[in-house]
Scaffold this active site. Structure first.
Site, short mmCIF file in Angstrom:
data_model
loop_
_atom_site.label_atom_id
_atom_site.label_comp_id
_atom_site.label_asym_id
_atom_site.label_seq_id
_atom_site.Cartn_x
_atom_site.Cartn_y
_atom_site.Cartn_z
CB SER A 152 -1.13 0.25 1.45
OG SER A 152 -1.69 1.17 1.01
CE1 TYR A 165 -4.02 -1.51 5.39
CE2 TYR A 165 -3.08 0.17 4.66
CZ TYR A 165 -3.94 -0.34 4.63
OH TYR A 165 -4.12 -1.05 3.20
#
Ligand code: FAD
Ligand code: NAP
Lengths: 259, 476
Positions: A152, A165
């Site tokens: 990501s 995350y």
């Protein structure tokens, strides 16, 4: 496994074979459809078996690709080697392995919740290592193969809303880079995909949404990166430039920004 | 969940032609007990087992993707040898090379050998191989007096043409799908010299080739090489080698000529070039123009030497290809496949002419074409007919794979129309319906019956079996 018929293999024209972990929705499901349209024979895993089965039925009804499904929770890391062996047996080989499973919780700078953060690391990072180590060994022995990890853009910087995350994705990126450096000399390709914002369930948890692309579009771009055997691909590509800038913002400024 | 197969046994295993490969969990038992243990492990892991000798089958006959592979090359002992009777009992991993070296000094030679000596006795029995003497001597299995085999369930069986005759005729040529040979007893052939007399004949076209092969079929050995790239009337022109074993007394010093050192060929070609480098020199020629040059050159040379007689050692005559080590590497990276069809003699000329022409029309000419004379044999999955076989090598590339596959299907049609058959040792392209068509319902029913008797769990499988005999494989 289910019992959809497997057509007679043709040694001269082998069907390409792929496994996707985290294929029940979003990017993984869209990529499964994309690969099926290229004629891939697929093994798909995730927790939500019912969604996977619908996807399988849809793919098998189209007739070009073929699909098998497996219920699996990547937090059960110890099951990965056995399930991998079973999937490989059912597929009869492997060309492409995609680790797409991932979770994110709503961004909240006031929340310090170890349980939740550990779960994120478990799914996004530890699950990836549990799957990719045995896959890497196999490809290394074979002298070929392609590993894809869905990272990501969030992994490029530690933002205040989602530290765990970001760490899980940064960890994944570095792990994939290490695998790439290990395996390149053995003919194995490792591709790191860094999506920006993609219109999926996960996006509900994102702090701000700016011009997301559809999961289908993301799958198309990921497929192109796979075909080109890229090392790293931002999806869509403009995120490369956005992140280039963001990565270079000095820390003392970055912590004051509302990112 | 079922237990894991140990990842440290995972290996890449190539088909001999290297146009395909498989990842498999390879075990190398050296005893029957070790074989039993491997079957038990496979049963617990819920996976299948394939048997593999030296892996000289061109295609997927000894591959088992992602499952267990028993490599039997460590079962390599000679168990019993009677030099008076010429009867030998061996473990399945003994190779044809081991065998002839063991018995030649006593004046014996294997009754049937294929074109390479690197194959195992188990593999030769599993495929029921033939030699350049198929017409006069029959297949390998016709010289097996008896064998012992381990069934996957743990039972051992002894078979001969008298005892368990059904199983004898099904396990020989049974593609390793019924049980594993553990001891094979063979009757060998007497030879009175280490030399043979060979004659080379040039033939101008495929019709001439077939006529000559038929005329010479009673010879000890006969084999034809055809130029698959010559066109028109000259299609299938080539050269025949016919060989004769020497009679007692013809060789004044047989004890001398039967010594091993008189069999081996020199390590260099023309006294200069190391043979281990040959494949590199060949590589630039392994393409259409290069092979056209080589095939034409070979043909015109054969015209010059027409009728020429010479002596050759047994090993040199039978295993010529073994003397260019690694020659198949000149076909890399794509590898090669062989397509071999067996056609009744009345149809052979027309069928072969059509097949060669179709290869040319598809711009996929064969680089090496070999013909042999065959006779029917009593084995269940026999590939032989009263006729002639044509074996064609094709180079495989990333770009021609699909065209090659569809060419093979076209050729299959021609062969089936002519009442022909196919050989699983060479196959990479047959479809299940083609296999059914040439083997016939009765043979397949019997195979299924014996599979249920010998291997009710369906433990023994190969990639080839799953490709061509899906009915034999239990569904998970
Ligand atoms: C250069 C070259 C030339 C050749 N020329 C000829 C020729 O002239 N004539 C001819 O007939 N063939 C020929 N062949 C083919 C070859 O002889 C066969 O493929 C033979 O079966 C190979 O023996 P292998 O030991 O390598 O067996 P593999 O290829 O390893 O196995 C062959 C089959 O036997 C089974 N098997 C192996 N071991 C056992 C066992 N112990 N018990 C039961 N089943 C077993 C396997 O499962 C498989 O189905 C040639 C091959 C090459 C590479
Ligand atoms: N959407 C975005 O904007 C965006 C941006 C960057 C990166 N990504 C990454 O893209 C990947 C796919 O996400 P998405 O956007 O497509 O969201 P999604 O629709 O929520 O997909 C997540 C997938 O991961 C699977 N998964 C989650 N937890 C799992 C577990 N414990 N065990 C097995 N599978 C599990 C889910 O399956 P089950 O729930 O059925 O188990 C689902 O198939 C993720 O890695 C995500 O981090 C997304």
């Amino acid at each position: 496994m289910d019992d959809s018929p497997i057509e007679a293999p043709r040694p001269l024209e082998p069907r390409p074979k792929a496994i996707i972990i985290g294929a029940s929705s979003g990017i993984g499901a869209a990529l499964a459809r994309r690969l099926a349209s290229e004629g891939y024979f697929l093994a798909l895993a995730a927790r939500r078996g019912d969604l996977l089965q619908d996807l399988r039925d849809e793919i098998n009804a189209q007739g070009k690709g073929q699909c098998l499904t497996y219920s699996h929770d990547v937090r059960q890391a110890e099951q990965a080697p056995e399930l991998l062996q079973r999937m490989l047996r059912d597929l009869g080989g492997l060309d492409l392995f995609v680790y797409c499973a991932g979770i994110m919780y709503p961004s909240d700078p006031e929340r310090f919740d170890a349980e939740q953060d550990l779960e994120i690391l478990q799914v996004n990072l530890l699950g990836a290592v549990a799957w990719l180590d045995p896959v890497a060994l196999r490809f290394r022995r074979e002298g070929g193969g392609h590993i894809v990890g869905i990272g990501s853009v969030a992994g490029d910087r530690g933002r205040r809303g989602t530290p765990a995350y970001a760490a899980s994705k940064a960890g994944l990126h570095t792990y994939l880079e290490g695998l790439r450096n290990r395996l390149a000399r053995h003919g194995v390709t490792v591709t790191t995909i860094k999506p920006g914002q993609v219109q999926t369930d996960m996006l509900k948890n994102a702090p701000q949404v700016r011009g997301p692309i559809t999961a289908e579009r993301a799958a198309e771009l990921i497929w192109r990166a796979i075909r080109a055997r890229k090392s790293t691909a931002y999806v869509p590509a403009r995120w490369r430039w956005v992140m280039l800038v963001i990565r270079h913002i000095p820390s003392f400024i970055f912590r004051r920004m509302n990112l | 969940m079922s237990p894991l197969l140990p990842p440290d046994h995972l290996e890449r295993v190539d088909s001999w032609g290297q146009a395909q490969h498989a990842m498999a969990y390879v075990f190398r038992p050296s005893t029957v007990e070790g074989m039993r243990a491997a079957f038990d492990l496979a049963r617990r892991a819920g996976c299948s087992v394939a048997l593999r000798g030296a892996g000289r089958s061109y295609g997927d006959a000894a591959l088992n993707s992602e499952q267990m592979l028993l490599d039997l090359t460590r079962m390599r002992r000679v168990l019993d040898w009677d030099p008076e009777a010429g009867v030998i009992s061996v473990e399945p991993g003994v190779t044809i090379g081991d065998l002839w070296r063991y018995v030649l000094g006593d004046g014996w030679w294997p009754a049937v050998v294929p074109g390479t000596m690197q194959v195992t006795i188990g593999g030769c029995a599993g495929m029921n191989v033939h030699g350049k003497n198929n017409w006069v001597a029959g297949t390998f299995g016709e010289h097996i007096l008896s064998f012992e085999a381990l069934l996957p369930g743990g039972e051992t069986v002894t078979c001969s043409p008298q005892e368990n005759a059904n199983l004898f005729h099904a396990m020989i040529g049974g593609l390793g799908l019924l049980g594993c040979f553990t001891r094979v007893t063979l009757k060998l052939k007497r030879v009175h010299s280490g030399w043979m007399e060979v004659q080379a004949l040039a033939v101008p076209h495929i019709e001439g080739m077939l006529e000559e092969i038929d005329r010479l079929k009673e010879a000890d050995y006969v084999v034809g090489w055809a130029d698959g790239m010559a066109r028109g009337r000259a299609l299938g022109r080539g050269q025949i080698h016919v060989a004769r074993e020497l009679e007692p007394g013809e060789d004044p010093a047989p004890a001398q000529s039967l010594r091993l050192e008189n069999q081996e060929l020199p390590d260099t070609l023309l006294g200069l070039l190391p043979k281990s480098l040959m494949w590199r020199l060949m590589k630039p020629f392994v393409n259409n123009p290069g092979m056209w040059l080589i095939n034409s050159g070979k043909y015109w040379a054969s015209r010059l030497s027409h009728g020429h007689r010479f002596t050759q050692s047994h090993a040199a005559f039978h295993f010529l290809l073994d003397y260019i080590p690694g020659w198949k590497r000149s076909y890399l990276p794509g590898g090669l496949i062989q397509y071999q069809a067996f056609v009744p003699k009345e149809q052979a000329a027309q069928a072969f002419r059509e097949m060669l022409a179709r290869c040319q029309a598809a711009h996929l000419p064969t680089y090496l074409a070999v013909l042999k004379r065959h006779r029917p044999d009593p084995f269940l999955l026999t590939h032989a007919v009263d006729g002639v076989s044509l074996a064609m090598d094709f180079k495989v590339t990333q770009r021609n794979r699909a065209r090659l596959a569809s060419l093979a299907q076209e050729l299959d049609e021609v062969v089936l129309q002519a009442g022909g058959r196919f050989y699983f040792a060479k196959d990479s392209t047959l479809r299940p319906e083609t296999a059914r068509a040439f083997l016939g319902q009765d043979a397949l029913k019997e195979l299924k019956r014996l599979k249920e008797r010998c291997d009710p769990e369906g433990l023994l499988q190969t990639n080839l079996a799953r490709r061509l005999f899906p009915d034999l494989i239990p569904t998970a």
